[in-house]
Design an enzyme around this catalytic site. Structure first.
Site, mmCIF file in Angstrom:
data_model
loop_
_atom_site.group_PDB
_atom_site.id
_atom_site.type_symbol
_atom_site.label_atom_id
_atom_site.label_comp_id
_atom_site.label_asym_id
_atom_site.label_seq_id
_atom_site.Cartn_x
_atom_site.Cartn_y
_atom_site.Cartn_z
ATOM 1 C CG HIS A 133 -2.032 0.891 1.234
ATOM 2 N ND1 HIS A 133 -1.900 2.270 1.159
ATOM 3 C CD2 HIS A 133 -3.353 0.645 1.277
ATOM 4 C CE1 HIS A 133 -3.099 2.812 1.175
ATOM 5 N NE2 HIS A 133 -3.999 1.868 1.232
ATOM 6 C CE1 TYR B 148 -3.036 -5.696 5.808
ATOM 7 C CE2 TYR B 148 -4.096 -7.832 5.756
ATOM 8 C CZ TYR B 148 -3.502 -6.771 5.100
ATOM 9 O OH TYR B 148 -3.363 -6.796 3.734
ATOM 10 N N GLY C 138 0.590 -5.006 1.765
ATOM 11 C CA GLY C 138 -0.637 -5.322 1.018
ATOM 12 C C GLY C 138 -0.362 -6.109 -0.251
HETATM 13 O O1 YXS Z 1 12.560 8.918 -0.164
HETATM 14 P P1 YXS Z 1 11.739 8.818 -1.418
HETATM 15 O O2 YXS Z 1 10.784 9.944 -1.612
HETATM 16 O O3 YXS Z 1 12.563 8.479 -2.641
HETATM 17 O O4 YXS Z 1 10.762 7.538 -1.245
HETATM 18 C C1 YXS Z 1 11.333 6.271 -0.906
HETATM 19 C C2 YXS Z 1 10.293 5.567 -0.052
HETATM 20 O O5 YXS Z 1 9.653 6.428 0.870
HETATM 21 C C3 YXS Z 1 9.320 5.131 -1.124
HETATM 22 N N1 YXS Z 1 8.526 4.003 -0.662
HETATM 23 C C4 YXS Z 1 7.214 4.062 -0.407
HETATM 24 N N2 YXS Z 1 6.360 5.098 -0.466
HETATM 25 C C5 YXS Z 1 5.071 4.829 -0.121
HETATM 26 N N3 YXS Z 1 4.626 3.619 0.265
HETATM 27 C C6 YXS Z 1 5.463 2.561 0.325
HETATM 28 N N4 YXS Z 1 4.986 1.365 0.661
HETATM 29 C C7 YXS Z 1 6.836 2.769 -0.014
HETATM 30 N N5 YXS Z 1 7.944 1.975 -0.048
HETATM 31 C C8 YXS Z 1 8.947 2.747 -0.454
HETATM 32 O O6 YXS Z 1 10.108 4.743 -2.225
HETATM 33 C C9 YXS Z 1 11.352 5.456 -2.196
HETATM 34 C C10 YXS Z 1 12.494 4.462 -2.234
HETATM 35 O O7 YXS Z 1 12.379 3.718 -1.021
HETATM 36 P P2 YXS Z 1 13.707 3.246 -0.261
HETATM 37 O O8 YXS Z 1 14.707 4.343 -0.294
HETATM 38 O O9 YXS Z 1 13.300 2.696 1.040
HETATM 39 O O10 YXS Z 1 14.179 2.061 -1.239
HETATM 40 P P3 YXS Z 1 15.025 0.775 -0.811
HETATM 41 O O11 YXS Z 1 15.394 0.104 -2.090
HETATM 42 O O12 YXS Z 1 16.081 1.162 0.154
HETATM 43 O O13 YXS Z 1 14.011 -0.146 -0.005
HETATM 44 C C11 YXS Z 1 12.923 -0.708 -0.714
HETATM 45 C C12 YXS Z 1 11.932 -1.260 0.346
HETATM 46 C C13 YXS Z 1 10.665 -1.711 -0.375
HETATM 47 C C14 YXS Z 1 12.591 -2.421 1.111
HETATM 48 C C15 YXS Z 1 11.626 -0.099 1.342
HETATM 49 O O14 YXS Z 1 11.223 1.040 0.592
HETATM 50 C C16 YXS Z 1 10.529 -0.455 2.289
HETATM 51 O O15 YXS Z 1 10.728 -1.201 3.264
HETATM 52 N N6 YXS Z 1 9.290 0.049 1.960
HETATM 53 C C17 YXS Z 1 8.129 -0.195 2.840
HETATM 54 C C18 YXS Z 1 7.599 -1.611 2.590
HETATM 55 C C19 YXS Z 1 6.359 -1.809 3.468
HETATM 56 O O16 YXS Z 1 6.463 -1.973 4.692
HETATM 57 N N7 YXS Z 1 5.193 -1.778 2.839
HETATM 58 C C20 YXS Z 1 3.906 -1.871 3.549
HETATM 59 C C21 YXS Z 1 3.081 -0.627 3.195
HETATM 60 S S1 YXS Z 1 1.631 -0.538 4.185
HETATM 61 C C22 YXS Z 1 0.694 -1.816 3.584
HETATM 62 O O17 YXS Z 1 0.985 -2.394 2.552
HETATM 63 C C23 YXS Z 1 -0.489 -2.259 4.335
HETATM 64 C C24 YXS Z 1 -1.373 -1.108 4.755
HETATM 65 S S2 YXS Z 1 -0.004 -3.194 5.736
HETATM 66 O O18 YXS Z 1 1.107 -2.445 6.348
HETATM 67 O O19 YXS Z 1 -1.127 -3.266 6.600
HETATM 68 O O20 YXS Z 1 0.432 -4.445 5.205
#
Ligand code: YXS
Length: 276
Positions: free
Chosen positions: A64, A138, A108
């Site tokens: 998400h 969740y 998500g």
């Molecule tokens: O700093 P900028 O502006 O370049 O943005 C960064 C991150 O903030 C952005 N970004 C996201 N923005 C919005 N929503 C996200 N889910 C998201 N994930 C990343 O992308 C830019 C690059 O991210 P960065 O620097 O962290 O890249 P990386 O290669 O070091 O790491 C990639 C990831 C995917 C490992 C890391 O970005 C990460 O852990 N992202 C969050 C993954 C996550 O926890 N997703 C769950 C979202 S909430 C959801 O799905 C449900 C509601 S729930 O939580 O209930 O399951």
């Protein structure tokens, strides 16, 4: 559509997410384009739909879009949010939906994989369901997707640790159907699944797929009070519990969250609610 490419090859539809610069976050825009893709395939003569990302991607989907999560005390995972509508679209599809996964899968997007009928993943992929990392309680349908897809202990481990598991571990627990090197991914999809389905009756497969969808969504008769209690608890966690806002802020500010919530807080809030 700008974020999703829809193609049909040999009676199989491919919905390819093409927003890798935003890590294919399941933003409203991307979810709505995937939903549009499903709608465009409704009356096509196809035997399966494959959801994939661009070849060579490091992140299949970061889940998400955290920056779209509500901070106005609305439910972040309510029935009508675009991601939830997409999950229902996949379950209601009249042909099997297969997740072809290269890169890491988060939040998500991991739920999106659980509602797909099968998963073929690269040997470098990982899967993580991360609401606990962001302070999100969740939702019930989402938890049931995992309960229906893996053992309870593994589902709880994934939710409570919010840590990635390898595609091999996911295969060992029956979550992933096949694991292959990134170069061989499509060949394995074709050889192990699509080529065998092609010789079968799509009508029968569709009738069976619809039964799986209805049966896996049939809950054992959950008493209404239990459901209301669940909704109450979730509302209290994302409204009154400060962890949810702290989780989002910490992610956006690129710092570790400092969660202050305690398990007994829920009881205290529920107690307080009862006194109203
Ligand atoms: O700093 P900028 O502006 O370049 O943005 C960064 C991150 O903030 C952005 N970004 C996201 N923005 C919005 N929503 C996200 N889910 C998201 N994930 C990343 O992308 C830019 C690059 O991210 P960065 O620097 O962290 O890249 P990386 O290669 O070091 O790491 C990639 C990831 C995917 C490992 C890391 O970005 C990460 O852990 N992202 C969050 C993954 C996550 O926890 N997703 C769950 C979202 S909430 C959801 O799905 C449900 C509601 S729930 O939580 O209930 O399951």
């Amino acid at each position: 559509m700008e974020l999703v490419k829809c193609t049909i090859e040999n009676r199989v539809a491919f919905l390819e997410m093409q927003n890798s610069k935003k890590l294919n976050c399941l933003s409203r825009a991307l979810c709505n384009e995937l939903i549009e893709g499903f709608a465009s395939l409704k009356n096509r003569d196809i035997l399966a739909i494959v959801i994939c990302a661009e070849k060579g991607c490091k992140v299949w989907s970061a889940g998400h879009d955290i920056k779209e999560l509500p901070t106005d005390s609305n439910d972040p995972l309510s029935f009508n949010v675009a991601m939830e509508k997409l999950l229902r679209e996949v379950q209601n599809a009249i042909v099997p939906v297969i997740a072809l996964v290269e890169g890491s899968v988060w939040g998500g997007a991991c739920d999106l994989c659980t509602v797909c009928d099968m998963i073929v993943a690269s040997d470098t992929s990982t899967f993580a369901i991360t609401p606990a990392k962001i302070g999100i309680p969740y939702n019930t349908s989402g938890i049931m997707h995992f309960v229906n897809t893996m053992s309870l202990n593994k589902a709880k481990e994934l939710f409570f640790t919010a840590s990635p598991i390898s595609s091999q571990d996911a295969y060992n627990m029956g979550f992933v159907n096949y694991v292959a090197s990134p170069e061989k991914l499509r060949d394995v999809l074709e050889e192990k699944i699509l080529s065998k389905m092609r010789g079968n009756s799509v009508l029968a497969i569709s009738a069976i797929k619809r039964q799986f969808s209805l049966l896996t969504r049939a809950t054992a008769n959950l008493p209404m009070e239990a459901f209301e209690n669940i909704q109450d608890m979730r509302r209290l966690a994302y409204q009154d519990g400060a962890d949810y806002i702290e989780g989002i802020s910490a992610f956006i500010e690129k710092r570790k969250p400092v969660f202050k919530g305690k398990a007994c807080d829920l009881d205290a809030i529920l107690e307080k609610d009862k006194k109203i």
